[in-house]
Write an enzyme that holds these catalytic residues in place. Structure first.
Site, short mmCIF file in Angstrom:
data_model
loop_
_atom_site.label_atom_id
_atom_site.label_comp_id
_atom_site.label_asym_id
_atom_site.label_seq_id
_atom_site.Cartn_x
_atom_site.Cartn_y
_atom_site.Cartn_z
N VAL A 8 0.90 -1.72 -0.28
CA VAL A 8 0.01 0.52 -0.02
C VAL A 8 1.15 0.80 0.24
O VAL A 8 1.67 1.32 0.75
CB VAL A 8 -1.10 -0.12 1.60
CG1 VAL A 8 -1.86 1.21 1.48
CG2 VAL A 8 -1.35 -1.07 1.06
N CYS A 9 0.98 1.89 -0.88
CA CYS A 9 1.20 3.57 -0.86
C CYS A 9 0.31 4.63 -0.80
O CYS A 9 -0.82 4.67 0.08
CB CYS A 9 2.06 3.38 -1.97
SG CYS A 9 1.21 3.59 -3.38
N TYR A 10 0.16 6.06 -0.94
CA TYR A 10 -0.57 6.63 -1.22
C TYR A 10 -1.67 6.44 -2.63
O TYR A 10 -2.65 7.21 -2.02
CB TYR A 10 -0.09 8.64 -1.61
CG TYR A 10 0.65 8.70 0.09
CD1 TYR A 10 0.37 8.70 1.03
CD2 TYR A 10 2.24 7.76 -0.82
CE1 TYR A 10 1.71 9.96 1.49
CE2 TYR A 10 3.05 8.80 0.94
CZ TYR A 10 2.59 9.93 1.35
OH TYR A 10 3.26 10.30 2.86
N GLY A 26 -1.30 3.86 -5.15
CA GLY A 26 -1.21 2.88 -5.80
C GLY A 26 -0.41 3.34 -7.08
O GLY A 26 -0.05 2.91 -7.67
N PHE A 50 -3.76 4.21 -0.56
CA PHE A 50 -4.74 4.27 1.07
C PHE A 50 -5.75 5.40 1.15
O PHE A 50 -6.41 5.03 0.97
CB PHE A 50 -3.51 4.22 2.15
CG PHE A 50 -4.45 4.87 3.54
CD1 PHE A 50 -4.53 4.19 4.28
CD2 PHE A 50 -4.10 6.45 4.14
CE1 PHE A 50 -5.45 4.36 5.04
CE2 PHE A 50 -5.07 6.63 5.14
CZ PHE A 50 -5.76 5.54 5.70
#
Length: 115
Positions: A67-69, A71, A96
């Site tokens: 998971v990042c900010y 995708g 996220f």
């Protein structure tokens, strides 16, 4: 699937997996302050310093979701982790930000250890 590929995962599918208590390793590669402010329940913060511990501790057969900010960064991290021998690696599409917008009630906060 080759050893260096990953799959895309949408928020709805991940929510279903979590509802079904599917065994997963969730890693969040955002900065520590963002992770502490909110993250997916059960996820662990992962930065460069934490990679050796993840590689030593995580089961290679358990699906791994990055998971990042939004995708984007998670795709590169997922490809790298797939190359480290993880069998089922996913990048969360929308990251996220998309998770929080669709599941605001399913956001945890706390320290960067995921506790």
């Amino acid at each position: 699937m080759t050893s260096s590929s990953f799959q895309h995962l949408d928020v709805a599918t991940l929510a279903g997996w979590l509802d079904a208590a599917r065994p997963l390793t969730l890693v969040d590669i955002r900065d520590p302050a963002s992770f502490a402010a909110g993250h997916l329940p059960g996820s662990r913060h992962l930065d460069n310093d934490g990679v050796p511990a993840l590689l030593a501790e995580a089961e290679r057969e358990t699906p791994l979701v990055v998971v990042c900010y939004h995708g984007n960064s998670s795709q590169q991290a997922a490809a790298w982790l797939a190359g480290q021998g993880f069998e089922d690696v996913y990048s969360l599409d929308g990251g996220f930000t998309d998770w929080r917008s669709k599941h605001p009630e399913r956001v945890a906060s706390g320290d960067v250890d995921g506790a």
